[in-house]
Motif scaffolding. Structure first.
Motif, PDB file in Angstrom:
ATOM      1  N   VAL A  14       0.821  -1.212   0.000  1.00  0.00           N
ATOM      2  CA  VAL A  14       0.000   0.000   0.000  1.00  0.00           C
ATOM      3  C   VAL A  14       0.860   1.269   0.000  1.00  0.00           C
ATOM      4  O   VAL A  14       0.424   2.335  -0.417  1.00  0.00           O
ATOM      5  N   ALA A  15       2.097   1.166   0.444  1.00  0.00           N
ATOM      6  CA  ALA A  15       2.967   2.335   0.605  1.00  0.00           C
ATOM      7  C   ALA A  15       3.096   3.193  -0.659  1.00  0.00           C
ATOM      8  O   ALA A  15       3.026   4.423  -0.569  1.00  0.00           O
ATOM      9  N   PRO A  16       3.278   2.609  -1.849  1.00  0.00           N
ATOM     10  CA  PRO A  16       3.413   3.459  -3.035  1.00  0.00           C
ATOM     11  C   PRO A  16       2.197   4.353  -3.282  1.00  0.00           C
ATOM     12  O   PRO A  16       2.342   5.532  -3.618  1.00  0.00           O
ATOM     13  N   SER A  17       0.996   3.832  -3.099  1.00  0.00           N
ATOM     14  CA  SER A  17      -0.191   4.667  -3.337  1.00  0.00           C
ATOM     15  C   SER A  17      -0.307   5.752  -2.270  1.00  0.00           C
ATOM     16  O   SER A  17      -0.714   6.882  -2.575  1.00  0.00           O
ATOM     17  N   LEU A  18       0.067   5.453  -1.033  1.00  0.00           N
ATOM     18  CA  LEU A  18       0.023   6.466   0.018  1.00  0.00           C
ATOM     19  C   LEU A  18       1.011   7.595  -0.255  1.00  0.00           C
ATOM     20  O   LEU A  18       0.690   8.777  -0.082  1.00  0.00           O
ATOM     21  N   VAL A  19       2.207   7.232  -0.683  1.00  0.00           N
ATOM     22  CA  VAL A  19       3.205   8.266  -0.953  1.00  0.00           C
ATOM     23  C   VAL A  19       2.799   9.094  -2.176  1.00  0.00           C
ATOM     24  O   VAL A  19       3.000  10.306  -2.203  1.00  0.00           O
ATOM     25  N   ARG A  20       2.206   8.474  -3.175  1.00  0.00           N
ATOM     26  CA  ARG A  20       1.752   9.241  -4.352  1.00  0.00           C
ATOM     27  C   ARG A  20       0.697  10.267  -3.953  1.00  0.00           C
ATOM     28  O   ARG A  20       0.768  11.431  -4.367  1.00  0.00           O
ATOM     29  N   ARG A  21      -0.264   9.860  -3.145  1.00  0.00           N
ATOM     30  CA  ARG A  21      -1.327  10.771  -2.725  1.00  0.00           C
ATOM     31  C   ARG A  21      -0.745  11.942  -1.922  1.00  0.00           C
ATOM     32  O   ARG A  21      -1.059  13.102  -2.172  1.00  0.00           O
ATOM     33  N   HIS A  22       0.116  11.626  -0.966  1.00  0.00           N
ATOM     34  CA  HIS A  22       0.710  12.664  -0.117  1.00  0.00           C
ATOM     35  C   HIS A  22       1.546  13.645  -0.945  1.00  0.00           C
ATOM     36  O   HIS A  22       1.415  14.858  -0.811  1.00  0.00           O
ATOM     37  N   PHE A  23       2.407  13.105  -1.803  1.00  0.00           N
ATOM     38  CA  PHE A  23       3.301  13.965  -2.577  1.00  0.00           C
ATOM     39  C   PHE A  23       2.583  14.720  -3.685  1.00  0.00           C
ATOM     40  O   PHE A  23       2.984  15.823  -4.045  1.00  0.00           O
ATOM     41  N   ARG A  24       1.525  14.166  -4.227  1.00  0.00           N
ATOM     42  CA  ARG A  24       0.749  14.898  -5.238  1.00  0.00           C
ATOM     43  C   ARG A  24       0.202  16.193  -4.628  1.00  0.00           C
ATOM     44  O   ARG A  24       0.294  17.258  -5.224  1.00  0.00           O
ATOM     45  N   GLY A  25      -0.338  16.110  -3.416  1.00  0.00           N
ATOM     46  CA  GLY A  25      -0.848  17.299  -2.747  1.00  0.00           C
ATOM     47  C   GLY A  25       0.249  18.307  -2.448  1.00  0.00           C
ATOM     48  O   GLY A  25       0.071  19.515  -2.635  1.00  0.00           O
ATOM     49  N   TRP A  26       1.390  17.810  -1.992  1.00  0.00           N
ATOM     50  CA  TRP A  26       2.519  18.695  -1.685  1.00  0.00           C
ATOM     51  C   TRP A  26       3.028  19.397  -2.944  1.00  0.00           C
ATOM     52  O   TRP A  26       3.256  20.605  -2.943  1.00  0.00           O
ATOM     53  N   LEU A  27       3.169  18.649  -4.035  1.00  0.00           N
ATOM     54  CA  LEU A  27       3.639  19.247  -5.288  1.00  0.00           C
ATOM     55  C   LEU A  27       2.619  20.236  -5.849  1.00  0.00           C
ATOM     56  O   LEU A  27       2.994  21.276  -6.396  1.00  0.00           O
ATOM     57  N   ALA A  28       1.350  19.947  -5.698  1.00  0.00           N
ATOM     58  CA  ALA A  28       0.307  20.880  -6.150  1.00  0.00           C
ATOM     59  C   ALA A  28       0.410  22.195  -5.384  1.00  0.00           C
ATOM     60  O   ALA A  28       0.282  23.283  -5.963  1.00  0.00           O
ATOM     61  N   ALA A  29       0.660  22.108  -4.077  1.00  0.00           N
ATOM     62  CA  ALA A  29       0.803  23.322  -3.268  1.00  0.00           C
ATOM     63  C   ALA A  29       2.019  24.141  -3.701  1.00  0.00           C
ATOM     64  O   ALA A  29       2.029  25.375  -3.556  1.00  0.00           O
ATOM     65  N   LEU A  30       3.024  23.474  -4.259  1.00  0.00           N
ATOM     66  CA  LEU A  30       4.198  24.170  -4.783  1.00  0.00           C
ATOM     67  C   LEU A  30       3.959  24.733  -6.180  1.00  0.00           C
ATOM     68  O   LEU A  30       4.813  25.434  -6.719  1.00  0.00           O
ATOM     69  N   GLY A  31       2.825  24.401  -6.785  1.00  0.00           N
ATOM     70  CA  GLY A  31       2.568  24.823  -8.151  1.00  0.00           C
ATOM     71  C   GLY A  31       3.412  24.071  -9.158  1.00  0.00           C
ATOM     72  O   GLY A  31       3.762  24.604 -10.214  1.00  0.00           O
ATOM     73  N   TRP A  32       3.726  22.821  -8.845  1.00  0.00           N
ATOM     74  CA  TRP A  32       4.568  22.006  -9.741  1.00  0.00           C
ATOM     75  C   TRP A  32       3.782  21.672 -11.003  1.00  0.00           C
ATOM     76  O   TRP A  32       2.611  21.324 -10.921  1.00  0.00           O
ATOM     77  N   PRO A  33       4.392  21.785 -12.179  1.00  0.00           N
ATOM     78  CA  PRO A  33       3.678  21.475 -13.430  1.00  0.00           C
ATOM     79  C   PRO A  33       3.176  20.021 -13.452  1.00  0.00           C
ATOM     80  O   PRO A  33       3.878  19.115 -13.007  1.00  0.00           O
TER      81      PRO A  33
END
Length: 134
Positions: A14-33
């Motif tokens: 399950v770890a890969p999906s959890l890290v993707r969800r967490h990091f997607r939100g973090w990158l979105a907050a950074l305005g990452w393309p």
């Protein structure tokens, strides 16, 4: 440039999906393309998958730690530096490995650089994203 993040996960399927969800939100907050986000998430997910699949013997639980920070780059760019850590031991590759052993090339294709250090006390994967504009 941005607040660093750290996530400690059980090294399991399950770890890969959890890290993707967490990091997607973090990158979105950074305005990452979006396209660069997808590449980086694929690389991080693969590193976490490798820890979950290979770091610990069957039925011996362990953790995988993912840390990331956004750093300034040259010429008005920025990058994300991600470190994936485990405390497992290097194990020989499985005898049957058809459709395996593509993870590291995939990580390299999705980032600017990947460095891997392995020892009997664990593995450290450091990835640097491709540069994006500020």
């Amino acid at each position: 440039m941005g607040e660093a993040v750290r996530q400690v996960l059980p090294a399991n399927a399950v770890a890969p999906s959890l890290v993707r969800r967490h990091f997607r939100g973090w990158l979105a907050a950074l305005g990452w393309p979006p396209a660069d986000t997808d590449d980086l998430l694929l690389a991080v997910s693969e590193a976490v998958s490798n820890a979950a699949d290979h770091a610990y013997p069957p039925h011996r639980p362990g953790d995988v730690v993912v840390e990331a920070e956004c750093v300034p780059g040259a010429n008005g760019s920025r990058r994300v530096v991600v470190t994936v850590l485990d405390e497992g031991a290097w194990r020989p590759p499985p005898a049957w490995h058809e459709n395996r052993r593509r993870g590291v090339p995939l990580m390299r294709a999705c980032t600017e650089s990947v460095d891997i250090w392995g020892s009997p006390s664990g593995t450290r994967v450091r990835m640097v994203s491709k540069p994006v504009p500020v």
